[in-house]
Write a protein that holds these residues in place. Structure first.
Motif, short mmCIF file in Angstrom:
data_model
loop_
_atom_site.label_atom_id
_atom_site.label_comp_id
_atom_site.label_asym_id
_atom_site.label_seq_id
_atom_site.Cartn_x
_atom_site.Cartn_y
_atom_site.Cartn_z
N GLY A 153 76.36 66.11 69.66
CA GLY A 153 75.59 66.08 68.43
C GLY A 153 76.34 65.56 67.22
O GLY A 153 76.01 65.89 66.09
N LEU A 154 77.37 64.77 67.45
CA LEU A 154 78.09 64.19 66.31
C LEU A 154 77.23 63.11 65.66
O LEU A 154 76.36 62.53 66.30
CB LEU A 154 79.39 63.54 66.79
N SER A 155 77.49 62.86 64.38
CA SER A 155 76.80 61.74 63.75
C SER A 155 77.41 60.45 64.27
O SER A 155 78.50 60.45 64.86
CB SER A 155 76.95 61.82 62.24
N VAL A 156 76.70 59.35 64.03
CA VAL A 156 77.21 58.06 64.51
C VAL A 156 78.58 57.77 63.88
O VAL A 156 79.49 57.28 64.56
CB VAL A 156 76.20 56.94 64.19
N ALA A 157 78.71 58.11 62.62
CA ALA A 157 79.97 57.84 61.93
C ALA A 157 81.13 58.63 62.56
O ALA A 157 82.21 58.09 62.80
CB ALA A 157 79.83 58.17 60.45
N GLU A 158 80.86 59.93 62.83
CA GLU A 158 81.91 60.76 63.44
C GLU A 158 82.28 60.26 64.83
O GLU A 158 83.45 60.19 65.20
CB GLU A 158 81.43 62.22 63.54
N ALA A 159 81.21 59.90 65.58
CA ALA A 159 81.43 59.42 66.94
C ALA A 159 82.25 58.12 66.91
O ALA A 159 83.12 57.91 67.76
CB ALA A 159 80.11 59.19 67.66
#
Lengths: 175, 213
Positions: free
Chosen positions: A137-143
């Motif tokens: 469930g990470l955001s795209v930026a975190e991923a």
């Protein structure tokens, strides 16, 4: 559906949840008519949910949702009969409204699909992108930061990965 | 796997989607295919020598009009068929109209000509080249459009494949028309119509294999 297509996760979740109940009732009825066991129904429910997800861009918002979802369910059922070699299986083109008339809510119904194994067969990049974004469930930026990919690469890998997963599910159980 | 868990996974981090994607992919593939068909004709066959003379144009216009109309009809139908359930919204009868029209014109042309000319009018001088070239050139458009269709989700694969074949054959015919010097209407009806129909048939046969998802 529109909110879900717009990226509203909660609305999308509710939609998939409702669709899954209709799908379960639909496949149960069709399979029992063909003399198949009910355990196959849940496989088909999940395969169809994956297909609905990966082809959600083909939904035309000016059209009603039900016939679109029904067409996918019917396609997956025919494909399933074909690859499991049920010769003579007939899938009538019933009224698509019939699919919403039914409801089968088995919370936590389980399929025989092993998503982890199937996921493990995907290329590494797709696996990592899907694990980060869709499972943790990470955001795209975190991923993107975690995987050392650009944000657009994460999106592309999630998209392609789910498509590949959908193909892998459709390609399994050839016997 | 529990269905709840799958739904959870699918709805986590769900991205907004471009709903005009399938149509745009098809349009791009169609444009590339027409360019590819023309390019292949230029490379392998060259344009007809008398293109500068006005006498060559009526026949060229007829050929391009016939095949062009088929391209438009096939791509329009394909735009619907690539969406689940879209096959119910398309009528195949309209696709037969250009074939019927060119057949009628051909019969008319034969009727007003002495029967001693019929053989030459129907066979032309290069019927074999036409028979081979159009399906061969069609391979590239067929591949390009197939790629675009695979991005979408057709639920009637034979029909989708047939439409891909029809569009690809017609695009190829447009390209070939710039080379071909057989200008009688019966020739166009038989050899253009026939080869395009052949491509359509090949698409119907290949569709279920190539487009499955």
């Amino acid at each position: 559906m529109l909110a879900g297509l717009g990226g509203d996760a909660a609305a999308y979740r509710t939609l998939l949840d409702r669709l899954s109940r209709h799908l379960r009732a639909y496949f149960n009825r069709r399979l029992s008519r063909a003399g198949r066991s009910g355990s196959e129904a849940e496989d088909l429910v999940q395969e169809t949910l994956l297909a609905i997800h990966t082809s959600r861009h083909t939904y035309d918002p000016s059209e009603p949702l039900t016939p679109w979802a029904h067409a996918i369910a019917r396609y997956k059922l025919i494909d399933y009969f074909r690859r499991t070699r049920a010769i003579g299986a007939q899938v009538p083109l019933e009224e698509s409204a019939a699919i919403v008339a039914e409801n089968d809510d088995q919370a936590g119904a389980e399929s025989s699909l092993d998503l982890d194994t199937l996921l493990g067969q995907l290329p590494d990049k797709m696996q990592r992108a899907i694990r980060c974004v869709k499972i943790e469930g990470l955001s795209v930026a975190e991923a993107a930061q975690r995987c050392g990919m650009s944000e657009s690469a994460v999106k592309v890998n999630v998209h392609r990965g789910l498509k590949a997963l959908s193909r892998a599910v459709a390609g399994r159980s050839q016997a | 796997v529990k269905t709840d868990k799958l739904i959870e996974m699918l709805s986590t981090g769900v991205e907004p989607i471009d709903r005009r994607g399938p149509s745009r992919m098809l349009a791009v593939a169609a444009a590339m295919s027409v360019i590819a068909a023309l390019g292949l004709m230029l490379l392998a066959l060259r344009t007809r020598q008398d293109l500068v003379h006005a006498a060559a144009w009526p026949s060229l216009v007829l050929k391009v009009l016939f095949a062009g109309l088929l391209i438009v009809l096939a791509m329009t139908a394909l735009g619907k068929v690539v969406r689940p359930g879209g096959e119910a919204k398309t009528s195949l009868a309209v696709l037969g109209l250009p074939f019927a029209a060119v057949m009628l014109l051909a019969i008319g042309a034969l009727a007003v000509s002495p029967s001693s000319h019929w053989r030459a009018m129907v066979l032309g001088s290069q019927w074999l080249e036409c028979l081979i070239s159009i399906p061969l050139i069609a391979v590239v458009p067929f591949a390009l459009i197939t790629c675009a269709v695979r991005q979408a989700a057709p639920t009637n694969l034979a029909r989708a494949g047939g439409l891909v074949g029809l569009a690809a054959g017609s695009m190829s015919a447009v390209g070939y028309a710039f080379h071909c010097t057989d200008d009688t209407i019966p020739f166009v009806a038989l050899w253009y119509g026939g080869t395009i129909a052949l491509c359509t048939l090949a698409g119907v046969k290949l569709g279920p294999r190539l487009l499955r998802w």
